[in-house]
Scaffold this active site. Structure first.
Site, PDB file in Angstrom:
ATOM      1  N   PRO A 123       0.843  -1.207   0.000  1.00 38.37           N
ATOM      2  CA  PRO A 123       0.000   0.000   0.000  1.00 38.37           C
ATOM      3  C   PRO A 123       0.873   1.250   0.000  1.00 38.37           C
ATOM      4  O   PRO A 123       1.951   1.265   0.615  1.00 38.37           O
ATOM      5  CB  PRO A 123      -0.796  -0.123   1.297  1.00 38.37           C
ATOM      6  N   LYS A 124       0.441   2.265  -0.695  1.00 40.81           N
ATOM      7  CA  LYS A 124       1.131   3.557  -0.647  1.00 40.81           C
ATOM      8  C   LYS A 124       0.529   4.323   0.534  1.00 40.81           C
ATOM      9  O   LYS A 124      -0.442   5.061   0.397  1.00 40.81           O
ATOM     10  CB  LYS A 124       0.956   4.323  -1.957  1.00 40.81           C
TER      11      LYS A 124
END
Length: 560
Positions: A123-124
């Site tokens: 995930p960013k």
């Protein structure tokens, strides 16, 4: 080499589409507009980095920064680095932060992945980047990202974040880690909750003077271990053992862009412990840390989520008159994408509402999707230096005007045609606003039912109406003659709901004309006010004239 060229072309095509339309400004106007926005963004930067506060939503800041860069490129100005912090008292990073290149779409990501193997998706996480330096098993230093080479000393702050391991052992005893300090969330669903300005909140807590218990609302997601174990599985296992468990939980092996898209969509809708703004795809094989430089990471890319709200430029303000005579205001926009929909127009509402919003061509507005995917205005985020607003039409229209065509009645007249052709009224399939405009422009209708007299030849020779469609349209017009009496009365704009009209049991024009106010008042959902409107409507000269005309056409219920 061919794949790299394809990636470059994809990126350039995406960029050119985003930057294709430059404002039609004089050099002086361009300088003024760029300077004003530049000063505003600088003020936001100062607030963010020096005061630890944010006066603007993260997404709005990002998009206006991109807009500034676009204008600078359009007019040959020097571009700026987004959110470049002050370097006073900065500390060198043991390993530079490279940043991450953004992929325009799934196709660009697929091209990038094609020449690589052993790929992983994470995930960013939306927060503030940090370097954690461990020496002899203890947290030795914490440094903000800064410009990638230097940053601020955050050691004392990070030592107060209980979620950050203060001691480690084994392979991490003498290590440098890079990650994201984030705001801890419980069950954050990105699709529903958006970004909640998480980045600014984290920055505010980290920049605030004095120690604060609120730092325990923060945690860290480690996304890089420069010069760490070669195998990603070993890297993740060692990080988890040391207390950085989130990295192992939210790092998955992927083989292609379809798998990335699946995970990206899953995390978009799932309950997560942090705010995200996309995903990062990275190769397990990384160069030695001494080769890491800002902006030069070829082993990882980001595929961001589409913003829940987009900043759009207002190109024009237009006025529309509805069938009831109300004037509504519509903003025409430079196209933006929201949830795979191309948005080019947004309804502002009444003239009064438009004046309250104070929107003019050239302004930048924040647009999102309301229920059923309808665009709406959330805010005016930037107003141009030169603002000229059009004059709205005179408010001369009402529910009893424009049954007959005239120059001043053009818009309300067309609105009445669109209404009567709709499914709930006469059900004229295959014709909308554009078709009605074409018919009226060519055949100059006298009133809203003049289309009943059109011949197949006339329809076939109407510019804007396909010949293959003209026969179908003539058939629809003829079928309308068989519609029930109540449908025709609705087409005439009687101020009653369909339920009330059906309950009235009126089956002829003559019967309707002789009904008294008391009769209408007893209908469900009508009341005295609506009953008076019905009386005013049926006694209107234009309505009586239309009733006589329909009688001459032998429409059911109108015959003498």
């Amino acid at each position: 080499m061919k794949v790299w060229m394809a990636i470059l072309i994809s990126i350039l095509c995406w960029q050119s589409s985003a930057w294709a339309v430059c404002p039609a400004w004089s050099p002086a106007r361009a300088q003024e507009e760029i300077s004003r926005l530049q000063q505003q963004i600088k003020q936001w930067d100062d607030d963010y980095w020096k005061e630890g506060k944010s006066e603007v939503e993260d997404g709005v800041y990002d998009q206006l920064s991109a807009r500034l860069t676009q204008w600078q490129r359009c007019f040959g100005n020097e571009t700026r680095d987004v959110m470049m912090p002050p370097l006073n008292g900065a500390v060198m990073h043991p390993v530079a932060h490279t940043g991450v290149r953004k992929m325009a779409d799934k196709n660009a990501l697929s091209l990038w992945m094609r020449e690589r193997s052993d790929l992983w998706v994470q995930p960013k996480v939306d927060g503030v980047a940090v370097t954690l330096v461990y020496r002899d098993g203890k947290l030795n230093k914490a440094i903000s990202r800064g410009n990638g080479l230097k940053g601020e000393d955050w050691t004392q702050k990070v030592r107060l974040i209980s979620a950050v391991p203060q001691t480690v052992s084994g392979p991490l005893a003498n290590s440098t880690l890079q990650g994201e300090i984030f705001l801890k969330r419980k069950g954050h669903i990105q699709q529903q909750m958006g970004g909640i300005n998480a980045r600014a909140k984290v920055a505010g807590l980290m920049m605030r003077q004095g120690n604060s218990d609120t730092l325990n609302s923060l945690a860290v997601f480690v996304w890089a271990w420069p010069d760490g174990p070669h195998l990603m599985t070993d890297r993740l296992k060692d990080l988890a053992t040391a207390g950085f468990t989130l990295t192992q939980t939210y790092t998955r092996a992927v083989k292609n862009a379809d798998e990335v898209a699946h995970v990206r969509n899953e995390w978009w809708k799932a309950k997560l412990p942090f705010v995200t703004d996309g995903v990062v795809v990275r190769a397990a094989k990384e160069p030695e840390s001494r080769h890491w430089l800002p902006g030069q990471a070829e082993w990882l890319v980001a595929w961001k989520y589409q913003p829940v709200a987009q900043v759009a430029e207002v190109k024009a303000i237009q006025f529309a008159v509805g069938k009831s005579g109300k004037i509504s205001v519509v903003a025409s926009l430079a196209p933006v994408m929201l949830d795979d929909k191309k948005i080019q127009r947004v309804n502002i509402g009444s003239v009064r509402r438009w004046q309250e919003w104070d929107i003019a061509p050239g302004d930048q507005i924040l647009v999102s999707l309301a229920g059923q995917g309808i665009p709406r205005i959330d805010d005016v985020v930037w107003r141009g230096a030169e603002r000229t607003k059009p004059t709205p039409p005179e408010n001369r229209f009402n529910s009893l005007t424009c049954y007959f065509a005239s120059d001043v009645c053009q818009e309300q007249f067309i609105s009445r045609l669109v209404w009567l052709g709709s499914k709930q009224v006469l059900g004229l399939d295959g014709i909308g606003e554009a078709g009605w405009r074409a018919l009226h422009q060519t055949h100059r209708f006298e009133h809203i039912f003049s289309w009943l007299l059109l011949t197949p030849e006339q329809l076939q020779n109407t510019p804007g109406i396909a010949k293959s469609k003209s026969a179908q349209l003539w058939h629809q017009f003829n079928l309308a003659r068989q519609q029930p009496f109540t449908r025709w009365v609705m087409a005439m704009g009687i101020p009653l709901t369909r339920a009330a009209l059906n309950a009235s049991d009126e089956r002829s024009w003559s019967q309707l004309l002789f009904s008294k106010e008391q009769f209408w008042q007893q209908l469900p959902g009508t009341g005295s006010g609506r009953a008076r409107q019905v009386i005013e409507w049926k006694e209107n000269a234009q309505i009586k004239k239309l009733g006589s005309w329909l009688a001459a056409q032998q429409i059911t219920g109108f015959e003498p």
